[in-house]
Structure formats: C-alpha cells, structure tokens
Motif scaffolding. Structure first.
Motif, short mmCIF file in Angstrom:
data_model
loop_
_atom_site.label_atom_id
_atom_site.label_comp_id
_atom_site.label_asym_id
_atom_site.label_seq_id
_atom_site.Cartn_x
_atom_site.Cartn_y
_atom_site.Cartn_z
N ILE A 18 73.90 29.13 5.24
CA ILE A 18 72.67 28.89 5.83
C ILE A 18 72.45 30.13 6.55
N TYR A 22 68.40 31.25 5.41
CA TYR A 22 67.35 31.28 6.55
C TYR A 22 66.87 32.72 6.59
N TRP A 141 71.02 23.53 -1.66
CA TRP A 141 70.97 22.33 -0.87
C TRP A 141 71.79 21.53 -1.50
N MET A 145 75.49 23.24 -0.84
CA MET A 145 75.73 22.55 0.66
C MET A 145 76.33 21.19 0.53
N THR A 165 68.72 20.63 8.04
CA THR A 165 69.00 22.11 7.61
C THR A 165 67.89 22.57 6.86
N TRP A 166 67.19 21.50 5.81
CA TRP A 166 66.38 22.01 4.82
C TRP A 166 65.18 21.84 5.68
N TRP A 169 64.44 24.90 7.86
CA TRP A 169 64.29 26.22 7.12
C TRP A 169 62.85 26.32 6.63
#
Length: 299
Positions: A18, A22, A141, A145, A165-166, A169
């Motif tokens: 992550i 990022y 992703w 992940m 998270t997606w 981002w």
C-alpha cells in the motif's frame, strides 16, 4: 536494497504494498495536479502512468519476499477461463448499461439515440482501459492484495477492504480540476464511492471464479468504464449552454450506480459472502508469493 529492508518488507507485505502503491501514484498524479497542466493526450498518458502504483508495489513486495514475479504477472495472461466467463466479462457491462439506461428513461431522463459512439471507439476504449486506463491497477488490487486478504477474511470483507484502499488511492484525481473526477460535485463523488464498493465485489467475483485471471478482471473493469461511451443521455439537455444541469446529471449518476449495486447484491446472494465463487479463491502462492514462515505469520 539491503537484506534488512527486504526482510522488513517481507514481514509487512500488505503495508509495504500500500505504501509503495500510494507513494508512486500520488507523487506522479499529485505533481500533475500541482503543475496545472491542461487536459491533453500527454496529460492522460501521465495519469495512466501514475496508475501503475499498485502493480509496482506488488512487484517490489514479491521480489523482496523471494517470490515468483513470473507467476504473479502470469495472471495477466491467463486467458483459458472458458467461454462462459469471457461472455460475462465482455457482456455483463452491456447488461449493466442497459439497466441503467432503462432506469434513466423511466425516471424521465432525456436520451438522444443519434449520439451513440462508433464501435471502433469502444474497442479502443476497451484496449486502452485494459492496459493503461484502469485495468493495469488490477495486478495490484486483485492479483496481489486480494489473495492475501482472503487468507484471513471472507471474500466480501476482503472486497470492502480493497474498496476502501482503492477509493482513497484516487485522491489526487479529485484534487486535479482537469480530470473527470476533479470536476464532479460532492453528490457525484459520493455516488462514485458507492460504485467503487460495488465494483470491488464484482471484480472479486470475476477473479475468484476464473481461478485468478487478472486479464478477465482487467477486461471486465475496462468494459464497465467504457460503458459511458454508449449511454444515450442527451448531452445538450445534461449540459445546456455549457453549464451542467444538476438534477439530470445526478439522475444519470444514480441510475448508473444502481445496477452495479443490484448486481453486487445478487452475486452475494447467489455465491455467498465467504468466497463469491463456486470454487476456492486463489491463494497468495497463486499470486507468486512464497509462504510466510511461522514467525512471520505470528507477527
């Protein structure tokens, strides 16, 4: 890279992934937002380049962990998944679009059937979306992940974690006035969040059901993104005299999001929240990662 850094990355695989994803994306897309570059093909290409943060993050972690980059990237070339799944990956976006258009028309939305785009434009959008305009994210992703999360959580919970998270981002795109995201009102941004969570469930279903075909997920992802090309909403009514009509644009967004949510709910009901598929989900080893040692698993 020193052995101590590699060992730390190996012990903190998700966090490292992550952080790198990022850092790469936010650096490039943040710089574009700060630069004030006008919308252009160059701008679009650079935005897409920034979208490679997730696969770069995954590649670094797999390499640092002593895994197989060939196995991981091989998911992007896994095309032998059966005609049924290719029919769904290519055809379901049209069904979702049709449901959205039907809801739009029933709610009083104006349409213009003469404005439909050329099939060649759609094919270009599909190819672009698969390799540069969104599909490239899925190696991170979904191809990295998601398998890690599904070792500890259900497919539905894993989809929600990936979705959060997606979505976060994408922040630099919302801060850039020259991007589509940056021009949205708050209501449209919130509806986009709903679509992201629904889409995360759909992508998990496709990934798990095909035994880990990131290629199928990327094509499916690109197809959903490209559906806007064929939405027959009357653009002159949506944007009269260059100023967007708030109600009609909200209606278009709501009716576009509802089918995604309904399909996501249907998949949960039919396949169950645990796997979102009729087979066991791919493991981290299927994504190229070596097994964690007992000490690493405890940490």
């Amino acid at each position: 890279m020193s052995s101590s850094i590699r060992a730390w990355i190996d012990r903190h695989r998700l966090l490292s992934f992550i952080a790198i994803a990022y850092a790469f994306t936010w650096t490039i897309q943040g710089a574009l937002a700060y630069s004030g570059m006008e919308a252009s093909w160059t701008h679009s290409i650079l935005i897409g380049f920034g979208g490679f943060g997730p696969p770069i993050g995954a590649a670094v972690v797999i390499w640092a962990s002593g895994g197989s980059l060939r196995t991981w990237i091989g998911q992007m070339f896994k095309w032998r998944i059966g005609a049924k799944w290719w029919a769904l990956a290519l055809g379901l976006p049209f069904i979702i679009l049709s449901l959205g258009v039907l809801l739009f028309v029933v709610a009083g939305g104006p349409i213009d059937l003469t404005s439909l785009g050329s099939p060649f434009i759609y094919l270009f959008a599909m190819a672009w979306g698969t390799v540069w305009g969104g599909g490239q994210e899925d190696l991170g992703w979904r191809g990295f992940m998601l398998p890690i999360l599904q070792e500890s959580y259900s497919a539905l919970v894993s989809s929600a974690i990936v979705g959060v998270t997606w979505a976060a981002w994408h922040l630099p795109l919302f801060l850039n006035a020259t991007t589509t995201h940056g021009g949205w009102p708050l209501s449209q941004q919130l509806l986009w969040m709903v679509s992201i969570f629904a889409g995360s469930i759909l992508w998990t279903w496709m990934y798990n059901s095909t035994g880990g075909s990131v290629l199928a997920v990327a094509v499916f992802h690109a197809g959903i993104n490209a559906m806007g090309i064929f939405h027959p909403a009357d653009q002159e009514a949506l944007i009269p005299d260059g100023a967007p009509d708030p109600w009609l644009n909200l209606l278009a967004e709501v009716t576009g999001a509802v089918p995604l949510v309904l399909v996501a709910i249907l998949l949960i009901v039919v396949y169950g929240a645990n796997r979102l598929a009729n087979r066991d989900p791919p493991t981290p080893q299927d994504a190229g990662l070596p097994p964690e040692t007992e000490s690493e698993a405890v940490e």
